[in-house]
Design a protein around this motif. Structure first.
Motif, PDB file in Angstrom:
ATOM      1  N   PHE A 232       0.820  -1.358  -0.018  1.00 11.04           N
ATOM      2  CA  PHE A 232      -0.160  -0.046   0.044  1.00 11.04           C
ATOM      3  C   PHE A 232       0.678   1.467  -0.050  1.00 11.04           C
ATOM      4  CE2 PHE A 232      -2.219   3.413   2.427  1.00 11.04           C
ATOM      5  CZ  PHE A 232      -3.303   3.419   1.432  1.00 11.04           C
ATOM      6  N   ASP A 233       0.589   2.292  -0.726  1.00 10.68           N
ATOM      7  CA  ASP A 233       1.394   3.437  -0.928  1.00 10.68           C
ATOM      8  C   ASP A 233       0.470   4.663  -0.128  1.00 10.68           C
ATOM      9  OD1 ASP A 233       2.523   5.592  -1.567  1.00 10.68           O
ATOM     10  OD2 ASP A 233       3.073   5.035  -3.844  1.00 10.68           O
TER      11      ASP A 233
ATOM     12  N   THR B 259      -4.044  10.753  -5.354  1.00  7.07           N
ATOM     13  CA  THR B 259      -5.069  10.265  -5.965  1.00  7.07           C
ATOM     14  C   THR B 259      -6.454  11.185  -5.510  1.00  7.07           C
ATOM     15  OG1 THR B 259      -4.002   8.225  -6.481  1.00  7.07           O
ATOM     16  CG2 THR B 259      -6.366   8.226  -6.739  1.00  7.07           C
ATOM     17  N   ARG B 260      -6.639  10.964  -4.025  1.00  4.54           N
ATOM     18  CA  ARG B 260      -7.652  11.770  -3.461  1.00  4.54           C
ATOM     19  C   ARG B 260      -7.706  13.166  -3.802  1.00  4.54           C
ATOM     20  NH1 ARG B 260      -8.224  15.133   0.487  1.00  4.54           N
ATOM     21  NH2 ARG B 260      -6.262  14.832   1.426  1.00  4.54           N
ATOM     22  N   LEU B 261      -6.559  14.052  -3.743  1.00  2.76           N
ATOM     23  CA  LEU B 261      -6.648  15.331  -4.173  1.00  2.76           C
ATOM     24  C   LEU B 261      -6.859  15.486  -5.559  1.00  2.76           C
ATOM     25  CD1 LEU B 261      -3.553  16.322  -2.221  1.00  2.76           C
ATOM     26  CD2 LEU B 261      -5.922  16.962  -1.646  1.00  2.76           C
ATOM     27  N   TRP B 262      -6.335  14.653  -6.615  1.00  2.00           N
ATOM     28  CA  TRP B 262      -6.610  14.679  -7.984  1.00  2.00           C
ATOM     29  C   TRP B 262      -7.998  14.461  -8.224  1.00  2.00           C
ATOM     30  CZ3 TRP B 262      -8.366  11.334 -11.666  1.00  2.00           C
ATOM     31  CH2 TRP B 262      -8.297  11.892 -12.836  1.00  2.00           C
ATOM     32  N   SER B 263      -8.641  13.788  -7.431  1.00  2.00           N
ATOM     33  CA  SER B 263     -10.178  13.589  -7.616  1.00  2.00           C
ATOM     34  C   SER B 263     -10.921  14.656  -7.022  1.00  2.00           C
ATOM     35  CB  SER B 263     -10.704  12.304  -7.056  1.00  2.00           C
ATOM     36  OG  SER B 263      -9.914  11.003  -7.345  1.00  2.00           O
TER      37      SER B 263
ATOM     38  N   LEU C 168     -14.448  10.995   1.471  1.00  2.00           N
ATOM     39  CA  LEU C 168     -14.042   9.685   1.193  1.00  2.00           C
ATOM     40  C   LEU C 168     -14.248   8.768   2.101  1.00  2.00           C
ATOM     41  CD1 LEU C 168     -12.340   7.806  -0.809  1.00  2.00           C
ATOM     42  CD2 LEU C 168     -10.367   8.606   0.438  1.00  2.00           C
ATOM     43  N   ALA C 169     -14.275   9.611   3.360  1.00  2.04           N
ATOM     44  CA  ALA C 169     -14.423   8.328   4.697  1.00  2.04           C
ATOM     45  C   ALA C 169     -16.127   8.351   4.550  1.00  2.04           C
ATOM     46  CB  ALA C 169     -14.092   9.279   5.790  1.00  2.04           C
ATOM     47  N   HIS C 170     -16.851   9.249   4.155  1.00  5.55           N
ATOM     48  CA  HIS C 170     -18.217   8.782   4.138  1.00  5.55           C
ATOM     49  C   HIS C 170     -18.524   7.810   3.204  1.00  5.55           C
ATOM     50  CE1 HIS C 170     -19.880  11.985   6.802  1.00  5.55           C
ATOM     51  NE2 HIS C 170     -19.180  12.701   6.323  1.00  5.55           N
ATOM     52  N   ILE C 171     -17.822   7.695   2.017  1.00  5.89           N
ATOM     53  CA  ILE C 171     -18.103   6.675   0.979  1.00  5.89           C
ATOM     54  C   ILE C 171     -17.509   5.424   1.357  1.00  5.89           C
ATOM     55  CG2 ILE C 171     -17.302   5.992  -1.323  1.00  5.89           C
ATOM     56  CD1 ILE C 171     -17.077   8.880  -1.867  1.00  5.89           C
ATOM     57  N   VAL C 172     -16.130   5.307   1.985  1.00  3.50           N
ATOM     58  CA  VAL C 172     -15.496   4.177   2.212  1.00  3.50           C
ATOM     59  C   VAL C 172     -16.004   3.619   3.568  1.00  3.50           C
ATOM     60  CG1 VAL C 172     -13.082   3.017   2.940  1.00  3.50           C
ATOM     61  CG2 VAL C 172     -13.375   4.704   0.765  1.00  3.50           C
ATOM     62  N   TYR C 173     -16.201   4.299   4.705  1.00  5.15           N
ATOM     63  CA  TYR C 173     -16.817   3.832   5.914  1.00  5.15           C
ATOM     64  C   TYR C 173     -18.242   3.943   6.442  1.00  5.15           C
ATOM     65  CZ  TYR C 173     -11.627   3.551   6.746  1.00  5.15           C
ATOM     66  OH  TYR C 173     -10.300   3.226   6.534  1.00  5.15           O
ATOM     67  N   ASP C 174     -18.968   4.067   5.297  1.00  2.00           N
ATOM     68  CA  ASP C 174     -20.432   4.213   5.493  1.00  2.00           C
ATOM     69  C   ASP C 174     -20.732   5.253   6.623  1.00  2.00           C
ATOM     70  OD1 ASP C 174     -20.986   2.316   3.379  1.00  2.00           O
ATOM     71  OD2 ASP C 174     -20.347   0.676   4.760  1.00  2.00           O
TER      72      ASP C 174
ATOM     73  N   CYS D   9      -9.983   4.385  -9.390  1.00  2.75           N
ATOM     74  CA  CYS D   9      -8.475   4.025  -9.945  1.00  2.75           C
ATOM     75  C   CYS D   9      -8.350   2.611  -9.726  1.00  2.75           C
ATOM     76  CB  CYS D   9      -7.558   4.874  -9.074  1.00  2.75           C
ATOM     77  SG  CYS D   9      -7.237   4.035  -7.152  1.00  2.75           S
ATOM     78  N   SER D  10      -7.175   2.344 -10.198  1.00  4.47           N
ATOM     79  CA  SER D  10      -6.767   0.554 -10.073  1.00  4.47           C
ATOM     80  C   SER D  10      -6.112   0.099  -8.655  1.00  4.47           C
ATOM     81  CB  SER D  10      -5.995   0.282 -11.350  1.00  4.47           C
ATOM     82  OG  SER D  10      -4.775   0.708 -11.157  1.00  4.47           O
ATOM     83  N   LEU D  11      -6.237  -0.839  -8.880  1.00  8.29           N
ATOM     84  CA  LEU D  11      -5.260  -1.508  -7.339  1.00  8.29           C
ATOM     85  C   LEU D  11      -3.766  -1.077  -7.598  1.00  8.29           C
ATOM     86  CD1 LEU D  11      -5.197  -3.027  -4.764  1.00  8.29           C
ATOM     87  CD2 LEU D  11      -4.880  -5.261  -6.201  1.00  8.29           C
ATOM     88  N   ASP D  12      -3.329  -1.269  -8.882  1.00  7.76           N
ATOM     89  CA  ASP D  12      -1.948  -0.737  -9.235  1.00  7.76           C
ATOM     90  C   ASP D  12      -1.636   0.632  -8.509  1.00  7.76           C
ATOM     91  OD1 ASP D  12      -1.120  -3.057 -10.037  1.00  7.76           O
ATOM     92  OD2 ASP D  12      -1.704  -2.742 -12.293  1.00  7.76           O
ATOM     93  N   THR D  13      -2.455   1.459  -8.615  1.00  9.42           N
ATOM     94  CA  THR D  13      -2.499   2.980  -8.436  1.00  9.42           C
ATOM     95  C   THR D  13      -2.070   3.159  -6.865  1.00  9.42           C
ATOM     96  OG1 THR D  13      -3.650   3.718  -9.823  1.00  9.42           O
ATOM     97  CG2 THR D  13      -3.546   5.322  -8.302  1.00  9.42           C
TER      98      THR D  13
END
Length: 82
Positions: free
Chosen positions: A13-14, A21-25, A32-38, A71-75
């Motif tokens: 993990f990077d 990526t978050r800033l670019w988005s 992001l927390a609301h999306i990922v952690y419900d 984004c991809s897992l590779d990112t």
């Protein structure tokens, strides 16, 4: 002892890639927390800890992060080189 599940798949993990990526988005840690952690209250703090490398994500969290950031897992978790 907690295992790094990504390492089992030859990945690391990077944290900086997550931040970039978050800033670019164009979304905030809180969004992001609301999306990922419900909508979990401690979510923004958890995103901050992931971005600074204090903690590492679970496989499910990486999957959710990739989906949320389109984004991809590779990112976020590039393959380890030998």
């Amino acid at each position: 002892m907690k295992r790094n599940c990504l390492a089992l798949f030859g990945r690391r993990f990077d944290p900086e890639a997550l931040r970039r990526t978050r800033l670019w988005s164009g979304i905030t840690q809180s969004q992001l927390a609301h999306i990922v952690y419900d909508f979990e209250h401690s979510g923004p703090k958890r995103i901050e800890k992931l971005e600074t490398g204090v903690t590492g994500p679970s496989l499910m969290t990486v999957k959710k992060l990739c989906e949320a950031l389109n984004c991809s897992l590779d990112t976020l978790a590039p393959k380890l080189t030998k």
